[in-house]
Design an enzyme around this catalytic site. Sequence first.
Site, PDB file in Angstrom:
ATOM      1  N   SER A  15       1.392  -1.697   0.010  1.00  0.00           N
ATOM      2  CA  SER A  15      -0.150   0.404   0.085  1.00  0.00           C
ATOM      3  C   SER A  15       0.560   1.002  -0.332  1.00  0.00           C
ATOM      4  O   SER A  15       0.523   2.395  -0.665  1.00  0.00           O
ATOM      5  CB  SER A  15      -0.713   0.021   0.986  1.00  0.00           C
ATOM      6  OG  SER A  15      -0.730   0.010   2.144  1.00  0.00           O
ATOM      7  N   ASN A  16       1.774   0.883   0.644  1.00  0.00           N
ATOM      8  CA  ASN A  16       2.930   2.196   0.733  1.00  0.00           C
ATOM      9  C   ASN A  16       3.256   2.641  -1.146  1.00  0.00           C
ATOM     10  O   ASN A  16       3.707   3.871  -1.244  1.00  0.00           O
ATOM     11  CB  ASN A  16       4.425   2.031   2.025  1.00  0.00           C
ATOM     12  CG  ASN A  16       3.307   2.779   2.557  1.00  0.00           C
ATOM     13  OD1 ASN A  16       3.015   3.947   3.042  1.00  0.00           O
ATOM     14  ND2 ASN A  16       3.421   1.800   3.605  1.00  0.00           N
ATOM     15  N   ARG A  67      22.693 -14.985   2.189  1.00  0.00           N
ATOM     16  CA  ARG A  67      22.154 -13.204   2.791  1.00  0.00           C
ATOM     17  C   ARG A  67      23.088 -12.343   1.150  1.00  0.00           C
ATOM     18  O   ARG A  67      22.640 -12.187   0.517  1.00  0.00           O
ATOM     19  CB  ARG A  67      22.479 -12.432   4.172  1.00  0.00           C
ATOM     20  CG  ARG A  67      21.106 -12.262   4.612  1.00  0.00           C
ATOM     21  CD  ARG A  67      20.795 -11.676   5.664  1.00  0.00           C
ATOM     22  NE  ARG A  67      20.144 -12.838   7.195  1.00  0.00           N
ATOM     23  CZ  ARG A  67      19.125 -11.892   6.942  1.00  0.00           C
ATOM     24  NH1 ARG A  67      18.647 -10.924   6.004  1.00  0.00           N
ATOM     25  NH2 ARG A  67      18.324 -12.757   7.965  1.00  0.00           N
ATOM     26  N   ARG A  93      13.452  -7.415   4.987  1.00  0.00           N
ATOM     27  CA  ARG A  93      14.731  -8.515   5.388  1.00  0.00           C
ATOM     28  C   ARG A  93      15.811  -7.732   6.042  1.00  0.00           C
ATOM     29  O   ARG A  93      15.903  -6.667   5.454  1.00  0.00           O
ATOM     30  CB  ARG A  93      14.979  -9.232   3.749  1.00  0.00           C
ATOM     31  CG  ARG A  93      14.184 -10.227   2.674  1.00  0.00           C
ATOM     32  CD  ARG A  93      13.865 -12.083   3.763  1.00  0.00           C
ATOM     33  NE  ARG A  93      15.193 -12.262   3.494  1.00  0.00           N
ATOM     34  CZ  ARG A  93      15.624 -13.264   4.353  1.00  0.00           C
ATOM     35  NH1 ARG A  93      14.585 -13.256   5.388  1.00  0.00           N
ATOM     36  NH2 ARG A  93      16.054 -13.796   4.584  1.00  0.00           N
ATOM     37  N   ASN A 109      13.747   4.212   4.439  1.00  0.00           N
ATOM     38  CA  ASN A 109      12.555   3.507   5.010  1.00  0.00           C
ATOM     39  C   ASN A 109      11.716   4.565   5.849  1.00  0.00           C
ATOM     40  O   ASN A 109      11.979   5.168   6.266  1.00  0.00           O
ATOM     41  CB  ASN A 109      13.294   2.943   5.654  1.00  0.00           C
ATOM     42  CG  ASN A 109      12.887   1.645   6.102  1.00  0.00           C
ATOM     43  OD1 ASN A 109      11.768   0.272   6.125  1.00  0.00           O
ATOM     44  ND2 ASN A 109      12.802   1.150   7.857  1.00  0.00           N
ATOM     45  N   HIS A 111       9.041   3.270   8.857  1.00  0.00           N
ATOM     46  CA  HIS A 111       8.912   2.327  10.149  1.00  0.00           C
ATOM     47  C   HIS A 111       7.384   2.571  10.969  1.00  0.00           C
ATOM     48  O   HIS A 111       7.391   4.615  11.163  1.00  0.00           O
ATOM     49  CB  HIS A 111       9.891   2.519  10.774  1.00  0.00           C
ATOM     50  CG  HIS A 111       9.770   1.539  11.972  1.00  0.00           C
ATOM     51  ND1 HIS A 111       9.663  -0.105  11.688  1.00  0.00           N
ATOM     52  CD2 HIS A 111       9.809   1.859  13.138  1.00  0.00           C
ATOM     53  CE1 HIS A 111       9.515  -0.088  13.273  1.00  0.00           C
ATOM     54  NE2 HIS A 111       9.384   0.786  13.779  1.00  0.00           N
TER      55      HIS A 111
HETATM   56  C1  GRF Z   1       4.381  -0.590   6.569  1.00  0.00           C
HETATM   57  O1  GRF Z   1       3.447  -0.227   7.979  1.00  0.00           O
HETATM   58  C2  GRF Z   1       5.457  -0.266   6.842  1.00  0.00           C
HETATM   59  O2  GRF Z   1       5.792   1.267   7.651  1.00  0.00           O
HETATM   60  C3  GRF Z   1       5.499  -1.081   7.416  1.00  0.00           C
HETATM   61  O3  GRF Z   1       5.105  -2.332   7.112  1.00  0.00           O
HETATM   62  C4  GRF Z   1       4.186  -2.287   6.087  1.00  0.00           C
HETATM   63  C5  GRF Z   1       3.610  -2.297   4.698  1.00  0.00           C
HETATM   64  O4  GRF Z   1       2.946  -2.338   4.434  1.00  0.00           O
HETATM   65  N1  GRF Z   1       7.299  -0.724   7.490  1.00  0.00           N
HETATM   66  P1  GRF Z   1       2.330  -1.941   3.031  1.00  0.00           P
HETATM   67  O5  GRF Z   1       3.074  -3.494   2.454  1.00  0.00           O
HETATM   68  O6  GRF Z   1       2.840  -0.474   2.377  1.00  0.00           O
HETATM   69  O7  GRF Z   1       1.064  -1.925   2.675  1.00  0.00           O
END
Ligand code: GRF
Length: 221
Positions: A15-16, A67, A93, A109, A111
């Site tokens: 979704s991001n 890795r 990962r 990133n 978070h």
């Molecule tokens: C989000 O809450 C992001 O902050 C975290 O994992 C989730 C990912 O959601 N790191 P999406 O895959 O972007 O919907």
Amino acid sequence: MARLKIGILISGRGSNLQALIDACARPDYPAEIVLVASNRPDAFGIERARQAGLPAVVIPHRDFADRASFEAALDGALSQAGVELICNAGFLRLLTPWFVERWHDRQINIHPSLLPAFPGLHTHERALAAGVRFSGCTVHFVRVAMDEGPIIAQAAVPVLPGDDAETLAARVLAAEHRLFPLALRLVAEGSARIVRAADGGERVEIAGAAVSPDAILNPAD
Ligand code: GRF
């Protein structure tokens, strides 16, 4: 306008990623997506990338002996696509120091907490257990230590009476979708700059950012 070439790393729902796809579709946005890469074949984000006509690749970490070889393949795909900045958008990962240093200052990133509070997993459960009145999300440059690195932008959301991890996560996620495109824009247009202090610490300075100095209270007064 030269647009910054970005690669987006995902592991799931995406979704991001979608928020960044939508932002990059605007003609005046200073970044373009040149690659979406997932370490999981079943990530719905791959479908989103394909629907948007973006180059998408699955690099399943399980196919690699270790890795290092997984990251070498990932690095190769990103470099070949001409990626200038990596956006981790729900990429689950852990990255080795080799990869992180290779993309030093060129990887950001998101978070789902107000870092440095609640790094790592289960952020919403931990925020609720701690009884904080605000939670939120953070976009930061990636450093070797997980969920550490110079903070570019944050969004705060209130914790409301009756919240559980799911309702809080949904409120934070809606804020993530606004914050990530904003933070990426600041980096891509060059207004977010990492400043190294004499004590060795790093901070991000934002040129010309609009901020309100007013406190936000929860509960409201
Ligand atoms: C989000 O809450 C992001 O902050 C975290 O994992 C989730 C990912 O959601 N790191 P999406 O895959 O972007 O919907």
